[in-house]
Write a protein that holds these residues in place. Structure first.
Motif, PDB file in Angstrom:
ATOM      1  N   ARG A 279       0.847  -1.210   0.000  1.00 31.42           N
ATOM      2  CA  ARG A 279       0.000   0.000   0.000  1.00 31.42           C
ATOM      3  C   ARG A 279       0.876   1.251   0.000  1.00 31.42           C
ATOM      4  NH1 ARG A 279      -3.713  -3.105   3.025  1.00 31.42           N
ATOM      5  NH2 ARG A 279      -2.645  -2.723   4.974  1.00 31.42           N
ATOM      6  N   ASN A 280       1.911   1.261   0.828  1.00 29.90           N
ATOM      7  CA  ASN A 280       2.806   2.416   0.894  1.00 29.90           C
ATOM      8  C   ASN A 280       3.545   2.625  -0.426  1.00 29.90           C
ATOM      9  OD1 ASN A 280       2.042   3.030   3.489  1.00 29.90           O
ATOM     10  ND2 ASN A 280       3.794   2.021   4.437  1.00 29.90           N
ATOM     11  N   LEU A 281       3.973   1.548  -1.065  1.00 29.03           N
ATOM     12  CA  LEU A 281       4.637   1.667  -2.363  1.00 29.03           C
ATOM     13  C   LEU A 281       3.688   2.292  -3.378  1.00 29.03           C
ATOM     14  CD1 LEU A 281       6.957   1.216  -4.346  1.00 29.03           C
ATOM     15  CD2 LEU A 281       6.111  -1.134  -4.671  1.00 29.03           C
ATOM     16  N   ARG A 282       2.462   1.863  -3.401  1.00 29.69           N
ATOM     17  CA  ARG A 282       1.483   2.404  -4.348  1.00 29.69           C
ATOM     18  C   ARG A 282       1.185   3.877  -4.055  1.00 29.69           C
ATOM     19  NH1 ARG A 282      -1.519  -1.633  -7.294  1.00 29.69           N
ATOM     20  NH2 ARG A 282      -0.404  -3.590  -7.051  1.00 29.69           N
ATOM     21  N   LEU A 283       1.128   4.222  -2.783  1.00 32.28           N
ATOM     22  CA  LEU A 283       0.937   5.632  -2.436  1.00 32.28           C
ATOM     23  C   LEU A 283       2.147   6.457  -2.877  1.00 32.28           C
ATOM     24  CD1 LEU A 283      -0.690   5.379   1.115  1.00 32.28           C
ATOM     25  CD2 LEU A 283      -1.776   6.216  -0.988  1.00 32.28           C
ATOM     26  N   ALA A 284       3.347   5.930  -2.657  1.00 30.51           N
ATOM     27  CA  ALA A 284       4.561   6.634  -3.063  1.00 30.51           C
ATOM     28  C   ALA A 284       4.589   6.817  -4.579  1.00 30.51           C
ATOM     29  CB  ALA A 284       5.805   5.879  -2.588  1.00 30.51           C
ATOM     30  N   LEU A 285       4.225   5.781  -5.311  1.00 32.45           N
ATOM     31  CA  LEU A 285       4.184   5.888  -6.772  1.00 32.45           C
ATOM     32  C   LEU A 285       3.173   6.941  -7.204  1.00 32.45           C
ATOM     33  CD1 LEU A 285       4.395   2.119  -7.727  1.00 32.45           C
ATOM     34  CD2 LEU A 285       6.056   3.885  -8.368  1.00 32.45           C
ATOM     35  N   GLY A 286       2.007   6.939  -6.585  1.00 30.70           N
ATOM     36  CA  GLY A 286       0.989   7.938  -6.912  1.00 30.70           C
ATOM     37  C   GLY A 286       1.464   9.344  -6.610  1.00 30.70           C
ATOM     38  N   LYS A 287       2.115   9.508  -5.469  1.00 31.14           N
ATOM     39  CA  LYS A 287       2.620  10.834  -5.074  1.00 31.14           C
ATOM     40  C   LYS A 287       3.697  11.320  -6.037  1.00 31.14           C
ATOM     41  CE  LYS A 287       3.900  13.957  -1.643  1.00 31.14           C
ATOM     42  NZ  LYS A 287       3.709  15.116  -2.488  1.00 31.14           N
ATOM     43  N   VAL A 288       4.649  10.457  -6.349  1.00 30.05           N
ATOM     44  CA  VAL A 288       5.743  10.853  -7.249  1.00 30.05           C
ATOM     45  C   VAL A 288       5.204  11.170  -8.636  1.00 30.05           C
ATOM     46  CG1 VAL A 288       7.830  10.008  -8.402  1.00 30.05           C
ATOM     47  CG2 VAL A 288       7.536   9.659  -5.953  1.00 30.05           C
ATOM     48  N   ARG A 289       4.293  10.348  -9.120  1.00 28.94           N
ATOM     49  CA  ARG A 289       3.698  10.600 -10.447  1.00 28.94           C
ATOM     50  C   ARG A 289       2.931  11.918 -10.454  1.00 28.94           C
ATOM     51  NH1 ARG A 289       1.665   4.431 -10.958  1.00 28.94           N
ATOM     52  NH2 ARG A 289       3.547   3.558 -11.898  1.00 28.94           N
ATOM     53  N   ALA A 290       2.165  12.146  -9.388  1.00 33.85           N
ATOM     54  CA  ALA A 290       1.397  13.393  -9.302  1.00 33.85           C
ATOM     55  C   ALA A 290       2.326  14.595  -9.216  1.00 33.85           C
ATOM     56  CB  ALA A 290       0.466  13.348  -8.090  1.00 33.85           C
ATOM     57  N   ASP A 291       3.372  14.505  -8.403  1.00 34.07           N
ATOM     58  CA  ASP A 291       4.338  15.602  -8.297  1.00 34.07           C
ATOM     59  C   ASP A 291       4.966  15.897  -9.646  1.00 34.07           C
ATOM     60  OD1 ASP A 291       3.798  15.759  -5.602  1.00 34.07           O
ATOM     61  OD2 ASP A 291       5.709  14.847  -4.957  1.00 34.07           O
ATOM     62  N   LYS A 292       5.283  14.849 -10.382  1.00 36.56           N
ATOM     63  CA  LYS A 292       5.900  15.009 -11.701  1.00 36.56           C
ATOM     64  C   LYS A 292       4.962  15.765 -12.660  1.00 36.56           C
ATOM     65  CE  LYS A 292       8.236  12.428 -15.318  1.00 36.56           C
ATOM     66  NZ  LYS A 292       8.709  11.132 -15.775  1.00 36.56           N
ATOM     67  N   MET A 293       3.657  15.549 -12.483  1.00 42.85           N
ATOM     68  CA  MET A 293       2.672  16.218 -13.345  1.00 42.85           C
ATOM     69  C   MET A 293       2.156  17.505 -12.715  1.00 42.85           C
ATOM     70  SD  MET A 293       0.502  12.965 -14.769  1.00 42.85           S
ATOM     71  CE  MET A 293       0.114  12.324 -13.149  1.00 42.85           C
ATOM     72  N   LYS A 294       2.760  17.881 -11.571  1.00 40.23           N
ATOM     73  CA  LYS A 294       2.368  19.086 -10.840  1.00 40.23           C
ATOM     74  C   LYS A 294       0.890  19.058 -10.451  1.00 40.23           C
ATOM     75  CE  LYS A 294       6.047  21.856 -12.872  1.00 40.23           C
ATOM     76  NZ  LYS A 294       7.025  20.941 -12.538  1.00 40.23           N
ATOM     77  N   LYS A 295       0.470  17.887  -9.970  1.00 42.34           N
ATOM     78  CA  LYS A 295      -0.888  17.701  -9.472  1.00 42.34           C
ATOM     79  C   LYS A 295      -0.807  17.329  -7.998  1.00 42.34           C
ATOM     80  CE  LYS A 295      -3.263  16.374 -13.647  1.00 42.34           C
ATOM     81  NZ  LYS A 295      -4.686  16.360 -13.778  1.00 42.34           N
ATOM     82  N   SER A 296      -1.910  17.471  -7.314  1.00 42.89           N
ATOM     83  CA  SER A 296      -1.922  17.086  -5.905  1.00 42.89           C
ATOM     84  C   SER A 296      -2.314  15.615  -5.786  1.00 42.89           C
ATOM     85  CB  SER A 296      -2.893  17.960  -5.117  1.00 42.89           C
ATOM     86  OG  SER A 296      -4.201  17.749  -5.583  1.00 42.89           O
ATOM     87  N   PHE A 297      -1.849  15.005  -4.721  1.00 43.26           N
ATOM     88  CA  PHE A 297      -2.164  13.600  -4.459  1.00 43.26           C
ATOM     89  C   PHE A 297      -2.178  13.401  -2.953  1.00 43.26           C
ATOM     90  CE2 PHE A 297      -1.092   9.134  -3.803  1.00 43.26           C
ATOM     91  CZ  PHE A 297      -2.017   8.530  -4.634  1.00 43.26           C
TER      92      PHE A 297
END
Length: 188
Positions: A72-90
């Motif tokens: 779960r934490n890995l998936r959250l980290a992936l979502g956060k990093v992807r969102a940050d890369k696209m300058k979106k909130s997560f």
């Protein structure tokens, strides 16, 4: 005692490379488990998944709980990093994610090839699972460890570059459109 008879019949998964045929199928593994394990262990085994539900579910196994929390934490980290890369909130649900996990997610996101990124994540998951490996190789937790490792190895053999590219693009587009977090759609 049943775990001893079960585990003594299981072939080793150590040293199995990506190109080698697996020494056992998931079906054969489950067949053996159904023969030797009680209903409680069989029920826990049936709930083993590489994509645990987003919301916490209690398990009778500390190993399974640790695996589920780590994934779960890995998936959250992936979502956060992807969102940050696209300058979106997560929303990472007020969790404090370890820096090593964020670094692994960042590395995966920066890999241009979706297939290579998946291979990297699969190796990361195998390494994480190895940290959970029980010292007692004839325990119920070892059966769960073995089942998770087998699932990861089977999954790695299902990677297909063309299908993966299409799926990656679909997931990436769904993230851009604000759809559900990858892997939490069906819980499988």
């Amino acid at each position: 005692m049943a775990e001893y008879y079960l585990i003594s019949q299981l072939p080793s998964l150590d040293g199995v490379s990506e190109n080698m045929m697996l020494p056992i199928t998931e079906e054969r593994f489950l067949e053996l488990c159904n023969r030797f394990l009680g209903k409680k262990s069989q029920n826990e085994l049936a709930k083993l998944t590489l994509a645990p539900p987003k919301n916490y579910e209690k398990s009778s196994s500390a190993l399974v709980e640790a695996w589920n929390e780590g994934e779960r934490n890995l998936r959250l980290a992936l979502g956060k990093v992807r969102a940050d890369k696209m300058k979106k909130s997560f929303d990472i649900e007020n969790k404090s994610l370890p820096i090593g996990l964020i670094k692994a997610a960042s590395t995966a996101v920066e890999i241009e090839s979706p297939l290579e990124a998946e291979k990297f994540l699969n190796r990361y998951r195998l390494d994480f699972l190895e940290t959970l490996r029980p010292m007692d190789t004839f325990s119920e937790d070892f059966v769960f460890y073995y089942g998770l490792k087998l699932k990861l190895l089977v999954r790695a053999r299902q990677f297909d570059a063309d299908i993966g590219e299409t799926a990656y693009r679909n997931i990436y587009n769904s993230i851009l459109n604000g759809d559900k977090l990858e892997g939490y759609n069906d819980g499988k």
